[in-house]
Design a protein around this motif. Structure first.
Motif, PDB file in Angstrom:
ATOM      1  N   ARG A  97      41.536  41.354  43.357  1.00  0.00           N
ATOM      2  CA  ARG A  97      41.027  41.662  42.080  1.00  0.00           C
ATOM      3  C   ARG A  97      41.138  43.051  41.336  1.00  0.00           C
ATOM      4  O   ARG A  97      41.952  43.247  41.540  1.00  0.00           O
ATOM      5  CB  ARG A  97      39.562  41.396  41.889  1.00  0.00           C
ATOM      6  CG  ARG A  97      39.616  39.904  42.361  1.00  0.00           C
ATOM      7  CD  ARG A  97      37.850  39.721  41.757  1.00  0.00           C
ATOM      8  NE  ARG A  97      38.056  37.776  42.129  1.00  0.00           N
ATOM      9  CZ  ARG A  97      36.463  37.021  42.007  1.00  0.00           C
ATOM     10  NH1 ARG A  97      35.139  38.157  41.359  1.00  0.00           N
ATOM     11  NH2 ARG A  97      36.632  35.944  42.012  1.00  0.00           N
ATOM     12  N   ASN A 153      29.090  37.495  41.210  1.00  0.00           N
ATOM     13  CA  ASN A 153      28.918  36.984  40.098  1.00  0.00           C
ATOM     14  C   ASN A 153      28.125  35.510  41.137  1.00  0.00           C
ATOM     15  O   ASN A 153      26.855  35.559  40.509  1.00  0.00           O
ATOM     16  CB  ASN A 153      29.843  36.327  39.553  1.00  0.00           C
ATOM     17  CG  ASN A 153      29.334  35.812  37.937  1.00  0.00           C
ATOM     18  OD1 ASN A 153      28.311  36.633  37.522  1.00  0.00           O
ATOM     19  ND2 ASN A 153      29.691  35.296  37.692  1.00  0.00           N
ATOM     20  N   ALA A 154      28.360  35.517  41.907  1.00  0.00           N
ATOM     21  CA  ALA A 154      27.937  34.386  42.508  1.00  0.00           C
ATOM     22  C   ALA A 154      26.245  34.514  43.088  1.00  0.00           C
ATOM     23  O   ALA A 154      25.475  33.711  42.738  1.00  0.00           O
ATOM     24  CB  ALA A 154      28.593  33.657  43.889  1.00  0.00           C
ATOM     25  N   SER A 228      35.644  28.705  32.845  1.00  0.00           N
ATOM     26  CA  SER A 228      37.187  29.800  32.752  1.00  0.00           C
ATOM     27  C   SER A 228      38.031  29.491  33.213  1.00  0.00           C
ATOM     28  O   SER A 228      39.540  29.859  33.126  1.00  0.00           O
ATOM     29  CB  SER A 228      36.208  31.001  34.122  1.00  0.00           C
ATOM     30  OG  SER A 228      34.988  30.664  34.612  1.00  0.00           O
ATOM     31  N   ASP A 258      26.030  31.488  32.625  1.00  0.00           N
ATOM     32  CA  ASP A 258      27.186  32.195  33.471  1.00  0.00           C
ATOM     33  C   ASP A 258      28.476  32.039  32.517  1.00  0.00           C
ATOM     34  O   ASP A 258      29.594  31.321  32.128  1.00  0.00           O
ATOM     35  CB  ASP A 258      26.978  31.263  35.114  1.00  0.00           C
ATOM     36  CG  ASP A 258      28.282  31.569  36.232  1.00  0.00           C
ATOM     37  OD1 ASP A 258      29.044  32.567  35.484  1.00  0.00           O
ATOM     38  OD2 ASP A 258      29.021  30.873  36.492  1.00  0.00           O
ATOM     39  N   GLY A 260      31.362  34.134  33.534  1.00  0.00           N
ATOM     40  CA  GLY A 260      32.491  34.440  35.527  1.00  0.00           C
ATOM     41  C   GLY A 260      32.783  36.186  34.991  1.00  0.00           C
ATOM     42  O   GLY A 260      32.242  36.893  35.633  1.00  0.00           O
ATOM     43  N   SER A 292      31.482  38.584  36.646  1.00  0.00           N
ATOM     44  CA  SER A 292      31.683  39.720  37.247  1.00  0.00           C
ATOM     45  C   SER A 292      31.796  41.161  36.923  1.00  0.00           C
ATOM     46  O   SER A 292      32.086  41.498  35.628  1.00  0.00           O
ATOM     47  CB  SER A 292      32.685  38.768  38.634  1.00  0.00           C
ATOM     48  OG  SER A 292      32.553  37.603  38.560  1.00  0.00           O
ATOM     49  N   LYS A 295      36.335  41.298  37.815  1.00  0.00           N
ATOM     50  CA  LYS A 295      37.336  40.298  37.064  1.00  0.00           C
ATOM     51  C   LYS A 295      38.039  41.324  35.350  1.00  0.00           C
ATOM     52  O   LYS A 295      37.812  42.744  35.709  1.00  0.00           O
ATOM     53  CB  LYS A 295      36.941  39.156  36.175  1.00  0.00           C
ATOM     54  CG  LYS A 295      36.333  38.511  37.609  1.00  0.00           C
ATOM     55  CD  LYS A 295      35.861  36.889  37.461  1.00  0.00           C
ATOM     56  CE  LYS A 295      35.924  36.061  38.515  1.00  0.00           C
ATOM     57  NZ  LYS A 295      34.949  34.703  38.285  1.00  0.00           N
TER      58      LYS A 295
HETATM   59  C1  PLP Z   1      34.383  34.032  38.955  1.00  0.00           C
HETATM   60  C2  PLP Z   1      33.412  33.313  38.900  1.00  0.00           C
HETATM   61  C3  PLP Z   1      32.032  32.590  39.508  1.00  0.00           C
HETATM   62  C4  PLP Z   1      32.031  33.800  40.021  1.00  0.00           C
HETATM   63  O1  PLP Z   1      31.959  34.822  41.067  1.00  0.00           O
HETATM   64  P1  PLP Z   1      31.820  36.149  42.287  1.00  0.00           P
HETATM   65  O2  PLP Z   1      31.862  37.432  41.662  1.00  0.00           O
HETATM   66  O3  PLP Z   1      33.493  35.655  42.618  1.00  0.00           O
HETATM   67  O4  PLP Z   1      31.442  35.347  43.147  1.00  0.00           O
HETATM   68  C5  PLP Z   1      31.586  32.216  38.798  1.00  0.00           C
HETATM   69  N1  PLP Z   1      31.330  31.358  37.963  1.00  0.00           N
HETATM   70  C6  PLP Z   1      32.184  31.557  37.115  1.00  0.00           C
HETATM   71  C7  PLP Z   1      31.577  30.750  35.782  1.00  0.00           C
HETATM   72  C8  PLP Z   1      33.143  31.883  37.209  1.00  0.00           C
HETATM   73  O5  PLP Z   1      34.288  32.825  36.975  1.00  0.00           O
END
Ligand code: PLP
Length: 463
Positions: A97, A153-154, A228, A258, A260, A292, A295
């Motif tokens: 990333r 983010n997870a 996303s 969330d 993303g 995140s 990203k």
């Molecule tokens: C990328 C993403 C996640 C996961 O995020 P990580 O940082 O990879 O753990 C969760 N929810 C959405 C909507 C995402 O786009």
């Protein structure tokens, strides 16, 4: 002529004898006795397997020292190898990333070398909590009441759900039950957090009344998830953040989104596709948002939760926080990255990810023109080498349909054979610094959007 295998086995030199060979003693000095011995044992085993299969000694048995030096060298190269990302995907999850800003790199090396005030307050010599400094910065940048930082983010979504809604119901639109690459699926995360998922609406249309009708005394959270990596088009309807916030307030149920990727600045100002901004949702009255760190934010892998103080405090106290917390290197890199957002006018230069995303097609085109003649001279006998326009992808959960005009060098095999292309791609993957392109339409494409060091690429490819 075939030998009896037993004779061949007896020709394999004993490890002790090999270790006494002058050349090999040099390797022992350089790499250590343990590694050299282990490697020699592995080589003996490889030789035995070869004999069993082919009733002959492998060629390299003529020169154990040379073969050993090659194996030792291979073992010394780190598993995380720097590569040229010419795949056309800028924020590439499999390639790590976001690239970090120089100030983030400096901040990380500093906390690696020296003890730091991670959970230590210099004012009252007591123990502070580790997200404190970052929470202040995030409050300032986004207007959030408070913040919590976790591993990714997870983890942020999991911790949020476990804190706010464990043992209770969470209402989510059917159109937003996303799966993000591999194992992150909203329904599965709900189960892990001990929540009961209540799906409302349909795949293409969800209305506020769907959320409203799902509310009962078991409802603990109204949630939205940014879709996303896909787009539902046609006859569609979704509930906006503003509407959801209003419903949450009226029914006294917390709301969360969330996001993303999310973005703390308006991407449209750079001509990039708009990405939802956490501060906008907080302004609209959403209680909690997650996104995140690596990203579009352009920082280290991290999950950021922003929102109402009472919820963030509960999240900070949840026992899972300890398991999911970020380490000092992540926090240092994130702090340095966020500081760049205090001077947004320089962001485009200082954040590598944003710098690459905002390169104009003309810039990438000019680079292609500079590289083309030398690569034609080097590869022209076997390949038709051209420059062509192409599209880069933002990557990492940004819409696959939002693509950036870019420029590529393409290689098509003169013999027209796909196998020659595959071979070329493999040869480039085996370079000391591998060059990763993408094969499509009978050509190997090197999208130059993410290339910053032209000379290094030439050196690698002209070998
Ligand atoms: C990328 C993403 C996640 C996961 O995020 P990580 O940082 O990879 O753990 C969760 N929810 C959405 C909507 C995402 O786009």
């Amino acid at each position: 002529m075939t030998y009896k295998p037993s004779l061949l086995y007896s020709q394999l030199p004993a490890i002790d004898r090999l270790l006494r060979e002058p050349q090999i003693t040099l390797f022992v000095e350089q790499y250590g006795q343990t590694l050299v011995t282990v490697t020699l044992r592995e080589m003996q085993e490889q030789a035995r397997i070869y004999i069993k299969q082919y009733q002959a000694l492998p060629d390299w048995c003529d020169n154990w020292a040379l073969a050993l030096s090659q194996q030792l060298e291979q073992k010394q190269t780190l598993a995380l190898k720097p590569v040229f990302n010419l795949s056309g995907t800028v924020i590439h999850t499999n390639l790590g990333r976001a690239l970090m800003a120089e100030s983030a790199i400096e901040a990380v090396t500093q906390v690696m070398r020296s003890p730091v005030t991670l959970e230590y307050s210099l004012n009252d010599a007591g123990r502070g909590h580790r997200d404190y400094a970052l929470a202040n910065l995030l409050r300032e940048l986004t207007g959030a009441e408070d913040a919590c930082i976790v591993n990714n983010n997870a983890a942020a979504v999991l911790l949020l759900l476990a804190t706010v809604a464990s043992g209770k119901q969470v209402v989510v639109s059917r159109g937003e039950l996303v799966e993000i690459g591999g194992a992150f699926r909203i329904p599965d995360v709900m189960v892990q957090a001990g929540c009961q998922l209540i799906e409302v609406g349909t795949t293409n249309r969800t209305h506020l009344k769907d959320y409203r009708q799902a509310i009962n005394e078991e409802t603990a959270l109204l949630m939205k998830v940014h879709t996303s990596n896909y787009n539902i088009e046609g006859f569609t309807a979704e509930v906006s953040g503003r509407e959801l916030a209003a419903l949450g307030m009226a029914s006294q149920i917390p709301t969360a989104i969330d996001l993303g990727s999310g973005s703390m600045i308006d991407m449209a100002q750079y001509g990039l596709p708009a990405e939802p901004m956490p501060q906008n949702y907080l302004n609209q009255g959403i209680d909690l948002v997650t996104f995140s760190g690596d990203k579009l934010l352009g920082g280290p892998q991290a999950g950021i939760i922003l929102g109402k103080k009472r919820w963030i405090e509960a999240i900070q106290r949840h026992p899972l926080k300890r398991a999911l917390r970020a380490d000092k290197m992540t926090l240092a890199a994130l702090e340095a990255t966020l500081r760049l957002y205090q001077r947004p006018e320089q962001l485009c230069q200082q954040l590598p990810t944003l710098r690459l995303l905002t390169r104009s097609q003309q810039q990438v085109h000019d680079m292609a023109q500079r590289l083309l003649p030398q690569l034609q001279a080097r590869y022209g006998d076997q390949f038709i080498v051209r420059d062509e326009s192409c599209y880069s992808q933002i990557g990492s959960g940004s819409l696959p349909v939002d693509r950036l005009p870019s420029w590529a060098l393409t290689f098509a095999a003169i013999d027209g054979q796909g196998s020659s292309l595959e071979q070329l791609a493999r040869r480039w993957r085996e370079l000391a610094k591998p060059v990763l392109g993408r094969i499509s339409g009978g050509r190997l494409w090197l999208d130059l959007r993410c290339l910053e060091d032209e000379n290094a690429l030439l050196q690698a490819l002209l070998l």
